[in-house]
Each structure stands twice: as C-alpha cells, then as structure tokens.
Design a protein around this motif. Structure first.
Motif, PDB file in Angstrom:
ATOM      1  N   SER A 275      -9.737   1.078   8.017  1.00  0.00           N
ATOM      2  CA  SER A 275      -9.689  -0.246   8.611  1.00  0.00           C
ATOM      3  C   SER A 275     -11.097  -0.634   9.055  1.00  0.00           C
ATOM      4  CB  SER A 275      -8.745  -0.248   9.818  1.00  0.00           C
ATOM      5  OG  SER A 275      -9.305   0.518  10.877  1.00  0.00           O
TER       6      SER A 275
ATOM      7  N   GLY B 191      -5.369  -9.023   1.706  1.00  0.00           N
ATOM      8  CA  GLY B 191      -4.730  -8.682   2.958  1.00  0.00           C
ATOM      9  C   GLY B 191      -3.238  -8.530   2.785  1.00  0.00           C
TER      10      GLY B 191
ATOM     11  N   GLY C  26      -1.866  -7.209   7.841  1.00  0.00           N
ATOM     12  CA  GLY C  26      -2.900  -6.813   8.787  1.00  0.00           C
ATOM     13  C   GLY C  26      -3.138  -7.779   9.916  1.00  0.00           C
TER      14      GLY C  26
ATOM     15  N   HIS D 207       1.435  -1.297   4.551  1.00  0.00           N
ATOM     16  CA  HIS D 207       0.218  -1.701   5.251  1.00  0.00           C
ATOM     17  C   HIS D 207      -0.984  -1.295   4.409  1.00  0.00           C
ATOM     18  CE1 HIS D 207      -2.602  -2.572   8.437  1.00  0.00           C
ATOM     19  NE2 HIS D 207      -3.024  -1.319   8.459  1.00  0.00           N
TER      20      HIS D 207
ATOM     21  N   PRO E  14      -5.054  -0.912   5.077  1.00  0.00           N
ATOM     22  CA  PRO E  14      -6.238  -1.035   5.926  1.00  0.00           C
ATOM     23  C   PRO E  14      -7.303  -1.906   5.262  1.00  0.00           C
ATOM     24  CG  PRO E  14      -5.445   1.213   5.922  1.00  0.00           C
ATOM     25  CD  PRO E  14      -4.673   0.487   4.864  1.00  0.00           C
ATOM     26  N   MET E  15      -7.842  -2.861   6.018  1.00  0.00           N
ATOM     27  CA  MET E  15      -8.602  -3.943   5.410  1.00  0.00           C
ATOM     28  C   MET E  15      -9.951  -3.542   4.827  1.00  0.00           C
ATOM     29  SD  MET E  15      -7.139  -6.860   5.093  1.00  0.00           S
ATOM     30  CE  MET E  15      -8.472  -8.041   5.060  1.00  0.00           C
TER      31      MET E  15
ATOM     32  N   GLY F 297      -6.844 -11.471   7.185  1.00  0.00           N
ATOM     33  CA  GLY F 297      -6.065 -10.656   8.106  1.00  0.00           C
ATOM     34  C   GLY F 297      -6.871  -9.544   8.747  1.00  0.00           C
ATOM     35  N   GLY F 298      -6.505  -9.172   9.963  1.00  0.00           N
ATOM     36  CA  GLY F 298      -7.128  -8.040  10.632  1.00  0.00           C
ATOM     37  C   GLY F 298      -8.530  -8.302  11.143  1.00  0.00           C
TER      38      GLY F 298
ATOM     39  N   ASP G 229     -15.554  -7.766  13.047  1.00  0.00           N
ATOM     40  CA  ASP G 229     -14.689  -7.589  11.879  1.00  0.00           C
ATOM     41  C   ASP G 229     -15.133  -8.492  10.729  1.00  0.00           C
ATOM     42  OD1 ASP G 229     -13.083  -5.807  13.339  1.00  0.00           O
ATOM     43  OD2 ASP G 229     -11.872  -7.464  14.126  1.00  0.00           O
TER      44      ASP G 229
END
Length: 373
Positions: free
Chosen positions: A17, A215, A218, A231, A233-234, A263-264, A270
């Motif tokens: 992630s 995505g 997330g 799921h 992880p981005m 997302g995320g 990020d």
C-alpha cells in the motif's frame, strides 16, 4: 515475483500500500515555483493532476463547475441523486443527518428512484455552459442505456466506472457491453476502470480507452475487503498498471494510455507516492468530500453503500477541513496532509528534484512500512 508461502497449499504475491513505501530525494533540488503540475489527457489540459470522483458526496453541478475553475477535472455521477431528482438538496441533507444504524436502509430507498434521461442532459449542459470541461460517469451496466443522452448533452469526457471493470465480462443472462466497439464508435475520449493488476489493465487499454482507473476497494467509504474478501493495495496496483501502459505503448506503436490512481489517497503524501508509482493523475473522493462546500456536508459515500442487494460500502463521517480550494491549494492550518494537497505535491517534487509530473514517475522508491497516527 516476491511470492511468499501463505500455507502448505497456497502461495501469494506480496503487495504494498502507499503506507508501505516512501520516495527518495535525488541529488538535486528545485525551486517550488519552477514545478509544473499541469496534466493533459487527449485534447484537454488541466492545471492540476486531480480528477474529482463521481460521487454524490463530492460532486454536484455547482461543485463540478467550481472544481473545474480551480484547474481540475470534475466528473459527475450520472446515476446519482442529481439525475434522479430535480432538486436533491433536501435528500443530501437528510443522508448527512441519518443515524448510522439507519443510513444504509434509507439510502437504498432514496436511490430507488428511477434515473431521468432529461436530467442527465440538463446537468451536463449546466456544467458545459459554465465553460469548464465536463465529464460524466456511468457504470458498465447502464452505459448502453444512457450513453446517447450523455453524448447529446455534449460531454467532453466519458467515464465508465465500476468497482471493477473487465474488457471480457461474461454473462449467460444478458448481452454485455462491448467496450472496444463502444469506445471505437464514440467521438469523445473514454476513461474506464477500475482495475488493479497488469493483465486486466492491458486488456482495457486495447479497447481504445484514453485512461484507465486503478483501484479496487481502497477508498474510505468502501468495505469491499470485509464484504467480498477482495482488496488490492494501491502502490502495487498502480505500479502493475503502469507496467501494462509501458508494454502497451510498445505493442501499439506509441499510443499512450493515462493511468489514474483511484482510491486510498486521503493525504497529500499518498498523491506523491501514486505518481511515483507511475500514475499520471489521481481521482480523489474522501479528500474532496471534506470540503465545506462539498454536497455531503462532512459525510462521504459511494454507490456501493446503497446497493439494493449487497451493500459493499458505508456512509462515513470524514469531517470538514475548509473549502475545496483550501483543500487543494491551502493554506494549511495543521500538518495532517489533508489540506494544500497541491502545495505538498509541488514541494515534494521540488525537494526530490523534479519539475514535471512524468519525471516524478522515475523517482526511486523504497519499502518503508509506516503506521499512520
């Protein structure tokens, strides 16, 4: 492939992630004022590499216009409340006031109203008449049904967005959307997704899409991992899709498909890491839903939260952090990374020695797991 043993009968690839990685400064630094955050997809130029997520808690026609004037790319959910009701403002306020235990059930009732084609046309034209680039989003299930109204209204960009989108959807009950034929017959560029790995992304690129959303489960309002066990992880997802873009560039003889992380990304760091992993731009939902002027009034939800049969998301309280302009450009009043997102991106690029977004994609990245406070 960095596989590890899950048990005696199963191996799995380790994925990361954004919290698991960090970028590393290069040998030079730059003046922040020399940094360019400009992004262009097809014929459309944007001052910042940010796409507003097509969610009712983020985008209304008014906030879409304001976001476009701030330099980003607004996307309106054409299956949301603004195309089901002539004035959904009271319903948006009601959703924000709902007790947590009643939110899902009541939202299912509110979103049961049929989509009105005339409202699709009206909303798109309202944004277009304001002089900003207009993009509208439909799910793959409703694209064929409503696409003609979207095009009639004069949309600039067409977004086909689902929890996950495949170029090879198979159904024994209905004729699936032929993405390649659909995109080929359109006169506007199409952004499609989401995907989270190399092969599905490569297949979507071969349909002729101008951009691919990366995505799956997330986002802040998603419970896909707990509901479906799925799921991605981005950091690994974006890097995998960026590799597909590189290989498709060679395969197609030079056709570049934009990678948009979706997302995320709740904080500015990020966004930096998403571009470092290969994204050309980012799609923000929860980060923008914190705007005082966002329709969700401090709450955030996506279409999965009111699914009629299997909700895979929740209405979450994200709070407010100032106007949408302040969230993007500051000034910041704290060090949380939730405001002045573009100022942080500019500063990170200057600190690591890059002046163009595509240059930042080449930065060194290290695995450095970090627990958020």
């Amino acid at each position: 492939m960095n596989e590890i043993d899950i048990g005696r009968g199963k191996r799995g690839r380790r994925a990361y992630s954004f919290d698991d990685i960090a970028v590393v400064p290069s040998r030079r630094t730059r003046d922040p004022q020399d940094v360019s955050l400009a992004w262009q997809i097809d014929a459309y130029h944007f001052d910042i590499p940010v796409v507003a997520a097509p969610m009712d808690s983020v985008m209304s026609p008014e906030t879409a216009i304001a976001f476009g004037r701030l330099g980003g790319m607004p996307v309106l959910d054409l299956e949301g409340l603004w195309t089901r009701y002539s004035d959904p403002t009271p319903l948006l306020a009601e959703i924000a006031d709902l007790p947590a235990e009643e939110a899902t059930r009541r939202m299912q009732e509110i979103y049961r109203e049929e989509i009105q084609p005339e409202l699709i046309v009206e909303r798109i034209r309202q944004i277009r008449d304001a002089g900003v680039t207009v993009a509208g989003a439909l799910t793959p299930q409703r694209t064929a049904q409503f696409a003609k109204y979207v095009l009639e209204a004069g949309v600039d960009m067409f977004v086909i967005r689902g929890t996950t989108v495949s170029a090879e959807h198979v159904s024994s009950r209905a004729e699936p959307l032929n993405l390649k034929r659909f995109i080929y017959e359109l006169d506007v560029p199409v952004i499609v997704g989401g995907v989270a790995s190399y092969t599905p992304a490569l297949h979507l690129m071969r349909t002729g899409a101008a951009g691919v959303l990366v995505g799956f489960g997330g986002g802040a309002a998603s419970t896909t991992r707990t509901t479906l066990g799925i799921h991605a992880p981005m950091a690994s997802a974006v890097a995998d899709v960026a590799a597909a873009r590189r290989d498709y560039l060679d395969e197609s003889g030079g056709r570049y498909v934009h990678v948009i992380a979706d997302g995320g990304m709740g904080r500015s760091g990020d966004i930096v890491k998403a571009i470092a992993c290969g994204a050309d731009a980012v799609m923000l939902g929860a980060a923008l839903a914190r705007g005082d002027d966002a329709p969700g009034s401090g709450f955030h939800w996506g279409p999965e939260a009111h699914h009629t049969e299997l909700p895979r998301g929740e209405r979450v309280q994200v709070g407010t952090a100032g106007t949408m302009e302040r969230i993007l450009f500051g000034p910041s009043a704290d060090a949380s990374g939730r405001t002045n997102l573009m100022g942080a991106l500019r500063r990170a690029m200057a600190t690591t020695g890059y002046v163009e977004l595509k240059e930042l994609q080449r930065i060194e990245v290290v695995v450095a797991p970090h627990q958020r406070s």
